[in-house]
Design an enzyme around this catalytic site. Structure first.
Site, PDB file in Angstrom:
ATOM      1  N   SER A   1      54.111  71.660  40.360  1.00  0.00           N
ATOM      2  CA  SER A   1      54.488  70.981  39.111  1.00  0.00           C
ATOM      3  C   SER A   1      54.328  71.975  37.974  1.00  0.00           C
ATOM      4  O   SER A   1      53.482  72.891  38.049  1.00  0.00           O
ATOM      5  CB  SER A   1      53.562  69.786  38.867  1.00  0.00           C
TER       6      SER A   1
ATOM      7  N   TYR B   1      45.104  66.751  38.293  1.00  0.00           N
ATOM      8  CA  TYR B   1      46.431  66.846  38.930  1.00  0.00           C
ATOM      9  C   TYR B   1      46.965  68.274  38.805  1.00  0.00           C
ATOM     10  O   TYR B   1      47.437  68.851  39.797  1.00  0.00           O
ATOM     11  CB  TYR B   1      47.383  65.853  38.266  1.00  0.00           C
TER      12      TYR B   1
HETATM   13  P1  NAP Z   1      57.145  59.042  43.203  1.00  0.00           P
HETATM   14  O1  NAP Z   1      58.459  58.619  42.629  1.00  0.00           O
HETATM   15  O2  NAP Z   1      55.884  58.400  42.714  1.00  0.00           O
HETATM   16  O3  NAP Z   1      57.236  58.894  44.802  1.00  0.00           O
HETATM   17  C1  NAP Z   1      56.103  59.230  45.551  1.00  0.00           C
HETATM   18  C2  NAP Z   1      56.459  59.259  47.016  1.00  0.00           C
HETATM   19  O4  NAP Z   1      55.320  59.747  47.740  1.00  0.00           O
HETATM   20  C3  NAP Z   1      56.786  57.889  47.582  1.00  0.00           C
HETATM   21  O5  NAP Z   1      57.760  58.057  48.578  1.00  0.00           O
HETATM   22  C4  NAP Z   1      55.439  57.435  48.160  1.00  0.00           C
HETATM   23  O6  NAP Z   1      55.586  56.534  49.259  1.00  0.00           O
HETATM   24  C5  NAP Z   1      54.901  58.769  48.658  1.00  0.00           C
HETATM   25  N1  NAP Z   1      53.447  58.818  48.759  1.00  0.00           N
HETATM   26  C6  NAP Z   1      52.513  58.603  47.801  1.00  0.00           C
HETATM   27  N2  NAP Z   1      51.290  58.754  48.308  1.00  0.00           N
HETATM   28  C7  NAP Z   1      51.436  59.054  49.624  1.00  0.00           C
HETATM   29  C8  NAP Z   1      50.544  59.295  50.689  1.00  0.00           C
HETATM   30  N3  NAP Z   1      49.218  59.254  50.511  1.00  0.00           N
HETATM   31  N4  NAP Z   1      51.062  59.560  51.932  1.00  0.00           N
HETATM   32  C9  NAP Z   1      52.396  59.591  52.125  1.00  0.00           C
HETATM   33  N5  NAP Z   1      53.298  59.369  51.152  1.00  0.00           N
HETATM   34  C10 NAP Z   1      52.812  59.097  49.920  1.00  0.00           C
HETATM   35  O7  NAP Z   1      56.913  60.626  43.036  1.00  0.00           O
HETATM   36  P2  NAP Z   1      57.933  61.792  42.592  1.00  0.00           P
HETATM   37  O8  NAP Z   1      57.984  61.817  41.112  1.00  0.00           O
HETATM   38  O9  NAP Z   1      59.173  61.752  43.382  1.00  0.00           O
HETATM   39  O10 NAP Z   1      57.054  63.068  43.011  1.00  0.00           O
HETATM   40  C11 NAP Z   1      57.238  63.762  44.226  1.00  0.00           C
HETATM   41  C12 NAP Z   1      56.456  65.051  44.146  1.00  0.00           C
HETATM   42  O11 NAP Z   1      56.915  65.826  43.033  1.00  0.00           O
HETATM   43  C13 NAP Z   1      54.943  64.852  43.940  1.00  0.00           C
HETATM   44  O12 NAP Z   1      54.238  65.805  44.692  1.00  0.00           O
HETATM   45  C14 NAP Z   1      54.774  65.099  42.445  1.00  0.00           C
HETATM   46  O13 NAP Z   1      53.475  65.536  42.136  1.00  0.00           O
HETATM   47  C15 NAP Z   1      55.819  66.180  42.215  1.00  0.00           C
HETATM   48  N6  NAP Z   1      56.261  66.264  40.819  1.00  0.00           N
HETATM   49  C16 NAP Z   1      56.878  65.222  40.195  1.00  0.00           C
HETATM   50  C17 NAP Z   1      57.263  65.357  38.866  1.00  0.00           C
HETATM   51  C18 NAP Z   1      57.936  64.252  38.096  1.00  0.00           C
HETATM   52  O14 NAP Z   1      58.068  64.345  36.867  1.00  0.00           O
HETATM   53  N7  NAP Z   1      58.421  63.197  38.737  1.00  0.00           N
HETATM   54  C19 NAP Z   1      57.011  66.561  38.179  1.00  0.00           C
HETATM   55  C20 NAP Z   1      56.385  67.585  38.854  1.00  0.00           C
HETATM   56  C21 NAP Z   1      56.006  67.441  40.176  1.00  0.00           C
HETATM   57  P3  NAP Z   1      55.745  54.919  49.056  1.00  0.00           P
HETATM   58  O15 NAP Z   1      57.191  54.716  48.601  1.00  0.00           O
HETATM   59  O16 NAP Z   1      55.491  54.371  50.415  1.00  0.00           O
HETATM   60  O17 NAP Z   1      54.755  54.515  48.019  1.00  0.00           O
END
Ligand code: NAP
Length: 251
Positions: free
Chosen positions: A146, A160
């Site tokens: 991130s 985080y």
């Molecule tokens: P999100 O929309 O909250 O989706 C999270 C996903 O991870 C969901 O599919 C959830 O499954 C799954 N998950 C959560 N906890 C888990 C666990 N303990 N075991 C297995 N699966 C789990 O997140 P996102 O924004 O797409 O983020 C994805 C990645 O990108 C993360 O690593 C996040 O830190 C990184 N990221 C995101 C952003 C941003 O702005 N969105 C920025 C930088 C980095 P369920 O559907 O079953 O709950």
């Protein structure tokens, strides 16, 4: 690649960036294992979309914060696909906005267990299957960092940010360990991306609040991140390993 379509595991493939990776990978010919922890319906929707487009996929439950679950997920992939060519270590969590002087031990342990330990254990299982040292045919891993790892996220969630910095260091070290074993390991560093993660941290309006402060005056989409991840997984990136790709719109 043995003549068969390459296989891919995306942790947290049910929603957000992970779901976008699954759909794009399915369209590009990967057989996709869509991992989720609780939202089975969302995972099944991703699988249905991939199949409707002519691809192959299945949903597999498992909490990356639990080693037993991770082992079961990989065993299911062994059974279904016979081998693993690619891993996207995408599952990750944030938490409520808090300063370091407000953070509890429970919160820290959850954050690091899911974001760091989970990524390590999934990478371990992938390398055991991909590396030529273990009789594998090679492969590629992409880890989700991130922009927070660079920025530190003061007042939001320094824990985080630190967990993502650990993921970047793991990316570098593991890439060098397996560079001569036909396994490439890279990371992407998304900026503010429009997904559910902000609401899950108690800030459903975060994207709208910070939009004007972003260089492009807009957030990124999950698809824009997925395209970078798919490039790093592909042979187009055959001489790229141990690197971190910013997908932050210049932030
Ligand atoms: P999100 O929309 O909250 O989706 C999270 C996903 O991870 C969901 O599919 C959830 O499954 C799954 N998950 C959560 N906890 C888990 C666990 N303990 N075991 C297995 N699966 C789990 O997140 P996102 O924004 O797409 O983020 C994805 C990645 O990108 C993360 O690593 C996040 O830190 C990184 N990221 C995101 C952003 C941003 O702005 N969105 C920025 C930088 C980095 P369920 O559907 O079953 O709950």
């Amino acid at each position: 690649m043995n003549g068969k379509a390459p296989s891919l595991l995306v942790t947290g493939g049910s929603r957000g960036i992970g779901a976008a990776v699954c759909r794009l990978a399915g369209a590009r010919g990967y057989r996709v294992a869509v991992n989720y922890v609780s939202d089975e319906q969302a995972a099944e929707r991703v699988v249905a979309d991939i199949k409707a487009a002519g691809g192959e996929a299945f949903a597999v439950a498992g909490d990356v914060g639990r080693e037993a679950d991770i082992l079961a997920v990989f065993e299911e992939i062994d059974r279904r696909f016979g081998r693993l060519d690619a891993l996207v270590n995408n599952a990750g969590v944030v938490d409520r906005m808090a300063r370091v002087d407000e953070i509890s031990l429970d919160r820290l342990e959850r954050m690091f267990r899911i974001n760091v330990t989970g990524s390590f254990l999934c990478a371990r299982e992938a390398v055991r299957r991909m590396s030529t040292r273990h009789g594998g045919q090679g492969g590629a891993i992409v880890n989700l960092s991130s922009a927070a790892a660079r920025l530190g996220s003061p007042g939001w969630y320094v824990d985080y940010a630190a967990s993502k910095a650990a993921v970047e260091t793991m990316t570098k070290g593991l890439a060098l360990e397996v560079a001569a074993e036909k396994v490439r390991v890279n990371a992407v560093r998304p900026g503010i991306i429009d997904t559910d993660i902000h609401a899950s941290g108690g800030e459903p309006d975060r994207v709208a609040q910070v939009r004007d402060a972003l260089p492009m005056k807009r957030e990124g989409t999950a698809d824009e991140v997925a395209r970078g991840i798919l490039w790093l997984l592909s042979d187009e990136a055959s001489y790229t390993t141990g690197t971190v790709l910013d997908i932050t719109g210049g932030r």
